[in-house]
Design a protein around this motif. Structure first.
Motif, PDB file in Angstrom:
ATOM      1  N   UNK B   2       0.791  -0.624   0.287  1.00 13.40           N
ATOM      2  CA  UNK B   2       0.347   0.358  -0.273  1.00 13.40           C
ATOM      3  C   UNK B   2       0.684   1.241   0.051  1.00 13.40           C
ATOM      4  N   UNK B   3       0.107   2.517  -0.958  1.00 15.08           N
ATOM      5  CA  UNK B   3       1.403   3.852  -0.200  1.00 15.08           C
ATOM      6  C   UNK B   3       1.979   3.684   0.968  1.00 15.08           C
ATOM      7  N   UNK B 270       2.061   5.611  -3.804  1.00 17.41           N
ATOM      8  CA  UNK B 270       1.966   4.805  -5.152  1.00 17.41           C
ATOM      9  C   UNK B 270       2.569   5.167  -6.670  1.00 17.41           C
ATOM     10  N   UNK B 271       3.194   4.851  -6.885  1.00 16.43           N
ATOM     11  CA  UNK B 271       3.710   4.952  -8.529  1.00 16.43           C
ATOM     12  C   UNK B 271       2.283   5.344  -9.627  1.00 16.43           C
ATOM     13  N   UNK B 272       1.038   4.240  -8.553  1.00 12.63           N
ATOM     14  CA  UNK B 272       0.509   4.202  -9.744  1.00 12.63           C
ATOM     15  C   UNK B 272      -0.167   5.850  -9.313  1.00 12.63           C
ATOM     16  N   UNK B 273      -0.654   6.348  -7.798  1.00 13.23           N
ATOM     17  CA  UNK B 273      -1.832   7.066  -7.978  1.00 13.23           C
ATOM     18  C   UNK B 273      -0.839   8.251  -8.164  1.00 13.23           C
ATOM     19  N   UNK B 274       0.061   8.358  -8.266  1.00 10.09           N
ATOM     20  CA  UNK B 274       1.035   9.486  -9.230  1.00 10.09           C
ATOM     21  C   UNK B 274       0.492   9.862  -9.982  1.00 10.09           C
ATOM     22  N   UNK B 306       4.752  -1.885 -11.586  1.00  5.21           N
ATOM     23  CA  UNK B 306       4.451  -1.040 -10.285  1.00  5.21           C
ATOM     24  C   UNK B 306       3.353  -1.209  -9.922  1.00  5.21           C
ATOM     25  N   UNK B 307       3.141  -2.131  -9.990  1.00  6.38           N
ATOM     26  CA  UNK B 307       1.901  -2.341  -8.712  1.00  6.38           C
ATOM     27  C   UNK B 307       2.101  -2.631  -8.042  1.00  6.38           C
TER      28      UNK B 307
END
Ligand SMILES: Cc1cc2nc3c(=O)[nH]c(=O)nc-3n(C[C@H](O)[C@H](O)[C@H](O)COP(=O)(O)O)c2cc1C
Ligand code: SF4
Ligand code: SF4
Ligand code: FES
Ligand code: FES
Lengths: 578, 438, 224
Positions: B2-3, B270-274, B306-307
């Motif tokens: 998680x973040x 998180x990369x995905x959030x970014x 990146x998950x």
């Protein structure tokens, strides 16, 4: 002294030394290019990589941690280290290519990189045969190359200055040459320009690389990127013999190597002597070699007519005995060996003449407090230590004018050429000359002319301006048959590259001359003085025993690096005039 | 995973707080600017050692790329010897492709950097600090010089700062175009007026730095954190974001996203959030193909890698990359990874200082081979050769530029191998397969 | 892309160049000398000031011919070769005369994928010169640049080591060239932080003439 382990061998090393230098001192080769003992270590060639470990130390007790067998636990550094930049430390454990596959591989990889943009033109390269890149590639390099692209093309055949030529493509960017001009000579005439793979050494625009020591960069360049304009393409290294000897251009007596092919001197390079010239040699010392090859005499003469050796000796002896010793004037020479000058002094003494004087070869302003001196003769100190005095031109002239001189005996110098007298002054004087060159301007006045061997053809001793006595070794053969000389030549021509001496057949390159230690005893014998020594070695042995100014200067002691003579026995140059 | 950035949506910016004209000294002062410095110099609260201790305690790690603990670095300085000058240097050479955060700090909050530098100078007893700015940032140098002059006039920099007996100068040094000057030892040579060749280490800057005097070098953003740590406390700082590398981070996001730019958020995002939430998602709704999380030198991550990956040193190490400068390049499905790598190899070839062999020769060789593959002339065995050459460069050079050149090659090829093979000459692919089968 | 890889030739600089700066113009004014002294005083040795003085010289003489490098060396009492080695190391020092306006177009990394090459090629076609060349009228030089630290506002370019132009489009380039032909250098352009757009509804700086907000980068046509 710290103890370190190199390839399972324990050696004691100097504190503060680099690992590379310690290995080299132990005769353990580590391939390298950019490191030079006299200059800063940029560690840029990356060839000298080794594995380095240190004993593990317990943080609390500060003791070395031991394993089950009681041996210190060694922690190896995660990366290979450049041995040229690594200082030794007690307990250090080193693995070189001799014991480490990792190091072997790294050395091979690095050579592959060094060669991808290298032109590989060894067949036409002056450095081939004594090229660290070539040698180390053979020993440690890859079999072939995997590089299949165009090599970077850089400026070639560029005269950086009057004496040094650059091939930018051969350069491996070790920066030895630029560091030389920055750290050693201080001329700052070179810099690396551009960036990255375009890098190469160059002068800034408008600047000519003409400093008086420029050619040293040729010696230290580990590839054939810097070559001598004078010597380029003239001879391959394996066609020449290499003789360790001394330069004759000035009173410093810088150590050098004479490169000789077919009995002609082809090139002169620096020879290391930490007490004299360290690693360096002035350009003038390198280029002043044609005098050994050109305008050399062809046998003796009497009254300008060719004569045989016996006749010349006999005529010289006859002239010496034709008058009283007081009316014979002997000129020794700062250009000849101590041994020959000593023999001359013995002859003069025997005849009841004054001790010889010598012609000073001073060129004011020439010296630079480094390897060039105002004194352009190699053995002024030797003469001084023998008690000779510098010849005063006025004294000579007035004695000649006063008719006080019947016989003038000139050993290996040229009073007319040096402007001490004129040919006209010598009318009516019987002149005996030992000469190096047919251009000797005193020759026209010579009743007897005796060709003399030069510094590259004889055995003897020069004493430099600091009182350092050093041996000359014969680099080229002369015509006559002389057992002592032949033996010395056999010893002094290092056969480093399989040089074919047996095919050196050009007769005319061997000069019909004799060393002073052959010709002077021959004349002496005819005036009733026996100077029968077993060669110059014995002469020097006697001098070092009898004359405190030469104490210790035996051939064995001088070896290849010379002996520093006692300064207190150096007579004062200025108080003595003829 | 998680973040680690907690409630990042409600995060309040501190490096670049939302204040109009904060770059101006008066505005900066109105918003608590130079308070930390005032406290350090005019009260008993902070003696030099306790400043270093606080920075150490905060867990701040360098933002220049290597992530070295800042407080610890400061303790490497030798004891003060009044006869030996010592320096700090702020690294504003920012040239790592994909990195543009330091410029934003210099544009929008320069006094925070100055204040951080003076505090660091106080902590390490420094009289002169250099701010090495890449030459291309000429306009920002002009702006900063103007602001620095004001700070001098107000006594925040210079002689007897704020009436104390501490004095320190800040000198802005203008570079002239060379990526390598970001490498700290090259930067030192550049400052000294030499060709910017990196130096061999050891000795490290704290032993022999600028003019061989003890020197500490930190990144712009690193210095900018220091006043915040002192005014808000180490505990505050260490509670932000990923515990192992806490604090606010300036994420520079570029490439195929809707809203590129520099964003300030806690570390450990998180990369995905970014990508999806911060930077407005992928441009044109395209699919993500790859992320380079921290400047061109760090290994590229495939979309499927990146998950759950967070932007902090540990998170990225576990994912097979590095945090680097947190300058993220986001690439979409249409990106040709061979062409991508070709341009990167060109960059390192162009920027190698040329001092040492494996880098000077290797970077060009890499570019040659990748170019050949990109032009359809490559062979599959070239890919193995590339990996081999990477091994021949990594860890064997004077500085880390060679590693930085090798990593993208190694990882782009291993992570996108089919794409590279597909661009190689077909006949030779077949030959290769056949011979492998024999 | 610059084709060094294809044609890897390193040429020799003119070793005995004719001076291009007339002798009576080749000097630093008293004011410049004072400025140099100030810079020198900020470093333990004068050499530290060499980069600044090279900048000063380049701004004054528009590039760095040999005699100017020598002038800088003299001003700092540094070996000329050392200054020359420094001048040739950095890309921003011009060793030869360039156009009045030099476009450094970033094609690196982020810009590559956001149309940097499109902009470069557009400029090349528009000005009818290749990257690395100068237009016949001596006005413009086009160069391909490495990352200029403005990747968030790609594609972008820098003009003659000065102002950045962000978020390039063909229209922006057209306008830029027109303005430069008139002699108008673009003003400093501040790139608005996306978070400022949300929280301050625009650029935070009130003292700049020009701002640009976060823009979705264009789709690159040249490279995919
Ligand atoms: C090739 C190379 C380029 C670098 N470029 C930069 C740079 O542009 N800016 C920077 O702050 N650090 C750069 N670094 C890292 C610096 O060497 C150094 O680690 C850093 O400035 C230390 O500051 P920090 O501890 O605050 O991160 C670079 C390193 C290498 C090897
Ligand atoms: S020319 Fe020779 S000495 Fe000079 S940098 Fe090149 S290889 Fe080294
Ligand atoms: S690794 Fe590259 S950049 Fe670093 S010192 Fe060596 S050649 Fe220069
Ligand atoms: S000799 Fe050690 S790196 Fe060159
Ligand atoms: S990649 Fe173009 S500015 Fe960074």
């Amino acid at each position: 002294m710290p103890k370190i382990t190199i390839d399972n061998r324990i050696v004691e090393v100097e504190d503060g030394d680099t690992l590379l230098q310690s290995c080299l001192d132990e005769d353990l080769e580590i391939p390298h290019f950019c490191y030079h003992p006299a200059m800063s270590a940029p560690a840029n060639c990356r060839q000298c990589l080794v594995e380095v470990g240190m004993p593990r130390v317990d943080r609390e007790t500060r003791e070395r941690v031991l394993d089950e067998d009681g041996n210190p636990v060694i922690d190896f550094m995660p990366k290979l280290q450049t041995s040229c930049s690594m200082k030794v430390a007690d307990g250090m454990v080193v693995r070189s290519h001799r014991t480490s596959e990792l190091v072997k591989r790294a050395q091979k990889d690095n050579l592959e990189f060094l060669l991808i943009n290298h032109p590989l033109d060894c067949p036409i390269c002056d450095q081939a045969g004594h090229c660290p890149l070539q040698n180390q590639t053979y020993k440690y390099g890859p079999e072939g190359s995997r590089f299949e692209f165009r090599k970077v093309m850089k400026p070639k055949n560029i005269e950086l200055g009057p004496r040094v030529v650059l091939d930018g493509e051969r350069c491996i960017n070790c920066t030895r040459c630029t560091r030389f001009t920055q750290e050693i000579s201080g001329s700052h005439q070179l810099t690396i320009i551009e960036r990255g793979v375009r890098n190469y050494p160059m002068t800034p625009p408008g600047v000519v690389f003409d400093e008086p020591y420029s050619m040293n960069v040729i010696d230290i360049c580990p590839v054939g990127a810097l070559t001598s304009k004078d010597h380029r393409f003239k001879a391959r290294i394996w066609e020449m013999s290499q003789t360790p000897s001394i330069s004759t251009t000035n009173a410093k007596g810088s150590n050098c190597v004479y490169h000789v092919k077919d009995n002609l001197v082809m090139n002169v390079t620096a020879r290391t002597n930490m007490d004299v010239n360290e690693f360096w040699l002035a350009d003038e010392d390198r280029l002043d070699y044609r005098k050994f090859n050109e305008n050399r005499p062809e046998g003796p003469a009497i009254g300008g007519q060719a004569a045989d050796w016996d006749a010349a000796y006999a005529e010289a002896a006859r002239l010496l005995q034709s008058t009283s010793g007081q009316r014979v004037f002997f000129l020794g020479s700062a250009l000849s060996t101590t041994e020959d000058n000593y023999l001359l002094a013995r002859l003069a003494e025997h005849l009841g003449a004054d001790a010889p004087a010598y012609i000073p070869h001073i060129e004011a302003g020439h010296g630079d407090n480094w390897l060039r001196t105002d004194d352009r003769a190699p053995n002024t100190q030797g003469c001084e230590r023998l008690g000779f005095s510098a010849l005063d031109a006025e004294v000579l002239k007035s004695r000649l004018a006063g008719g006080d001189i019947d016989v003038l005996y000139v050993m290996e110098d040229d009073p007319v050429g040096e402007g001490l007298c004129e040919l006209a002054d010598l009318e009516g004087v019987k002149v005996i000359v030992h000469h190096h060159h047919t251009t000797n301007e005193t020759l026209p006045a010579a009743a007897v002319a005796i060709p003399a061997a030069m510094a590259v053809e004889t055995v003897g001793t020069f004493v430099n301006c600091d009182g350092h006595a050093q041996r000359l070794r014969p680099a080229k053969a002369i015509k006559g048959v002389n057992r002592t000389l032949a033996m010395e030549v056999g010893k002094s021509r290092a056969d480093l590259h399989g040089t074919p001496f047996d095919r050196w057949y050009t007769e005319s390159n061997m000069v019909d001359c004799e060393p002073g230690w052959v010709s002077i005893p021959a004349i002496a014998e005819r005036v009733g003085l026996s100077l029968s020594y077993k060669g110059p070695r014995a002469i020097m042995a006697e001098l070092s025993e009898d004359n405190p100014a030469f104490t210790g200067a035996t051939y064995d002691a001088m070896g290849e690096s010379g002996v520093r003579l006692d300064v207190t026995h150096q007579p004062d140059t200025h108080t003595q005039t003829a | 995973m998680a973040s680690k950035a907690g409630d990042w949506r409600n995060y309040k910016r501190v490096l670049l707080p939302p204040v109009k004209d904060l770059h101006r000294l008066d505005v900066y002062e109105d918003h608590g600017g130079y308070d930390a410095l005032r406290q350090a110099l005019t009260t008993d609260k902070w003696d030099p050692a306790s400043v270093t201790d606080e920075v150490k305690k905060s867990g701040l790690r360098g933002r220049g790329g290597a992530g070295f603990p800042t407080g610890l670095k400061w303790t490497f300085m030798p004891p003060v010897n009044p006869d030996v000058p010592r320096f700090i240097c702020c690294n504003a050479d920012e040239s790592e492709p994909g990195t543009f955060k330091d410029r934003q700090v210099m544009e929008y909050n320069p006094h925070l950097v100055f204040e951080g530098m003076v505090l660091a100078g106080y902590a390490m007893t420094i009289k002169t600090a250099y701010l090495y700015v890449r030459g291309e940032y000429a306009d920002w140098i002009t702006h900063m010089e103007r602001e620095l002059e004001k700070a001098y006039a107000k006594g925040y920099v210079g002689e007897n700062i704020m009436g104390s007996d501490f004095s320190m100068d800040i000198v802005i040094h203008k570079g002239a175009g060379a990526y390598i000057c970001g490498e700290e030892s090259s930067l030192m040579n550049s400052l000294e007026g030499r060709r910017a060749y990196p130096r061999i280490k050891p000795p490290f800057p704290a032993q022999k730095g600028i003019w061989n005097y003890p020197t500490t070098i930190n990144n712009v953003e690193t210095f900018a954190h220091v006043p915040l740590i002192l005014s808000k406390g180490a505990d505050w700082f260490s509670s932000i974001g990923a515990p192992s590398s806490p604090g606010p981070v300036l994420y520079g996001i570029s490439g195929h996203v809707n809203r590129p730019g520099v964003y300030e958020y806690p570390s450990g995002m998180l990369i995905s959030d970014l990508i999806d939430e911060v930077a407005g998602g992928m441009r044109g709704g395209k699919k993500l193909k790859a992320v380079v999380p921290g400047g061109s030198s760090v290994p590229v991550l495939r979309a499927d890698m990146i998950d759950g990956v967070t932007m902090d040193p540990e998170g990225l190490r576990d994912a097979g990359s590095m945090l680097g400068t947190a300058g993220m390049l986001i690439l979409d499905q249409d990106t040709d990874m061979v062409s991508f790598l070709r341009r990167i190899t060109h960059f390192y070839h162009h920027e190698s200082c040329g001092q040492c062999t494996p880098c000077r020769e290797g970077t060009g060789w890499l570019e040659n081979i990748v170019t050949r593959i990109d032009e359809g002339e490559g062979n599959v065995k070239d890919l193995d050769l590339l990996i081999d050459l990477c091994s021949q460069m990594e860890g064997r050079t004077v500085c880390a530029l060679a590693d930085a050149a090798a990593w993208p090659v190694r990882h782009t090829i291993t992570r996108f191998r089919e794409e590279f093979e597909a661009k190689c000459r077909p006949s030779l692919v077949a030959t290769h397969v056949e011979s492998a089968a024999v | 892309m610059t084709d060094f890889i294809k044609d890897p030739v390193v040429s020799l600089p003119d070793r005995m160049p004719e001076p291009v700066i007339p002798g009576d113009e080749l000097f630093f004014t008293d004011e410049e000398k004072k400025q140099i002294e100030t810079w020198v005083s900020r470093y333990p040795t004068a050499d530290g000031a060499v980069m600044r003085v090279l900048w000063l010289a380049q701004e004054k003489f528009s590039f760095l011919p040999a005699e100017v490098v020598q002038l800088v060396a003299n001003a700092l009492d540094m070996p000329y070769a050392k200054v020359y080695g420094v001048a040739t190391f950095y890309t921003q020092y011009f060793k030869e005369k360039k156009g009045k306006y030099v476009f450094d177009v970033c094609t690196c990394f982020s810009c590559q994928w956001c149309g940097g090459y499109d902009m470069l090629h557009y400029l090349e076609e528009k000005l009818r010169v290749h990257a690395g060349e100068t237009t016949g009228d001596g006005l413009f030089t086009i160069q391909e640049a490495e990352c200029l630290g403005a990747c968030g506002s790609a594609p972008m370019l820098q003009i003659t080591n000065g102002p950045y132009v962000h978020n390039l489009t063909r229209e922006k380039i057209d306008a830029l060239i027109d303005a430069l032909r008139e002699g108008n250098m673009p003003a400093f352009e501040s790139v608005t932080l996306p978070q400022d757009e949300d929280e301050l509804s625009g650029n935070r700086r009130t003292d700049v003439d020009k701002t640009t907000s976060s823009v979705t980068p264009p789709v690159s046509e040249t490279v995919k």
